[in-house]
Design an enzyme around this catalytic site. Structure first.
Site: not given
Ligand SMILES: *[C@@H]1O[C@H](CO)[C@@H](O)[C@H](O)[C@H]1NC(C)=O
Ligand SMILES: *[C@@H]1O[C@H](CO)[C@@H](O)[C@H](O)[C@H]1NC(C)=O
Length: 303
Positions: A38, A112-113, A230, A286
């Protein structure tokens, strides 16, 4: 760049114009497909662009496809916030099927996503075959909260937070807000199961789709990386397919403790038994890791 901490959170849509060399896909290497996170895009020279280049240098001859969702990097970035995830997955399935270099199979690495989206690709689109899936900070059981937003996207994130709090499971928000599509509210489990258009579907919450189960098990390896400090993903257990126990928002459970695993609704227990699941952890916030860590821990899966 050797020892530098690579930070992939920089959001600015930067245009990278460079002809990528044409590789012979059958050069003793397995092609690699990347899906960004993202606030990022396919080609940002500070994130996906740098990763692609780094891998091409380490594995001469490899074909690396960094996915662009949309017609340019700006659309690609925006789609990461606002485009129906099921449509994104089906667009990617189309891209992969049409790429002659991927015919013999490929490895996939999602950030991530992008990681849970690539898992959906594995479950829905077995051809061409995905061999190894590497999830870097992915949220396989979704998120319940957005504690901090990546990079420069804080205004967008404030807006997203408000929308999610006002009704993540309304049809309108589900369709148009990517983060709602992996929003997992343990206090409203029924709503989640019924109305989550993306995550509840790929996680077999409404029923067991045997095709998903069969396809996921076609993976040779499924590697999940968790970032120990994270501050973006809540709960961080989701990066290893764990989550909050249903009905409360404090205690978490591991994948192995979940109903999904115990009933083996997705084939993950079988994959675990077969030694196909790999749980890696690294220090850092993250998506922050060093090149040294990447080379030592992830490159071996790509060779
Ligand atoms: C494999 O790729 C490398 C680096 O691009 C290239 O030098 C080499 O000629 C290729 N080998 C074959 C057999 O295509
Ligand atoms: C199961 O998944 C396959 C592959 O995406 C899909 O074609 C099929 O419609 C799904 N079945 C059900 C019952 O949802």
């Amino acid at each position: 760049m050797a020892a530098a901490l690579l930070c992939f959170l920089l959001a600015g849509p930067v245009l990278l114009v460079s002809g990528s060399p044409v590789y012979d896909s059958n050069n003793g290497t397995v092609p690699l497909v990347l899906w960004h996170g993202m606030g990022d895009n396919c080609c940002n020279p500070l994130s996906m662009g740098a990763i692609k280049k780094m891998i091409e240098e380490e594995i001469p001859g490899i074909y690396v496809l960094s996915l662009m969702i949309g017609k340019n990097v700006i659309q690609d970035t925006e789609n990461g916030f606002f485009m129906d995830v099921n449509e994104q997955v089906s667009e990617v399935c189309g891209q992969l099927a049409q790429d002659p270099k991927l015919k013999g199979g490929y490895n996939a690495m999602g950030f991530s996503q992008g990681a849970q989206f690539l898992r959906a690709v594995a479950q829905r689109c077995p051809s061409p075959p995905m061999k190894t899936l590497i999830s870097v900070g992915g949220q396989h059981q979704g998120v319940y909260g957005l504690p901090r937003c990546p990079g420069e996207s804080s205004d967008i994130c404030d807006m997203i937070r408000k929308a999610l709090n006002s009704g993540a499971y309304s049809d309108l928000i589900q369709k148009h807000l990517v983060q709602a599509q992996y929003w997992h509210d343990p206090l409203n489990d029924d709503l989640y199961k019924k109305h989550s258009l993306f995550l509840a579907d790929i996680n077999q919450e409404r029923g067991v789709n045997e095709t998903y189960k069969k396809n996921l098990q076609l993976l040779e390896k499924f590697v999940m990386v968790k970032f120990l400090q994270d501050t973006v993903v809540d709960p961080v257990d989701s990066e290893w397919f764990g989550f909050l126990k249903t009905g409360q928002a404090k205690e978490t459970e591991t994948l192995q403790e979940s109903v999904l695993y115990k009933e083996d609704r997705l084939g993950l227990a079988a994959m675990d038994k077969a030694g196909k699941l790999f749980f890696l952890a690294t220090e850092g916030d993250h998506l922050q890791f060093t090149k040294k860590w990447f080379d030592a821990n992830l490159l071996p899966y790509l060779r």
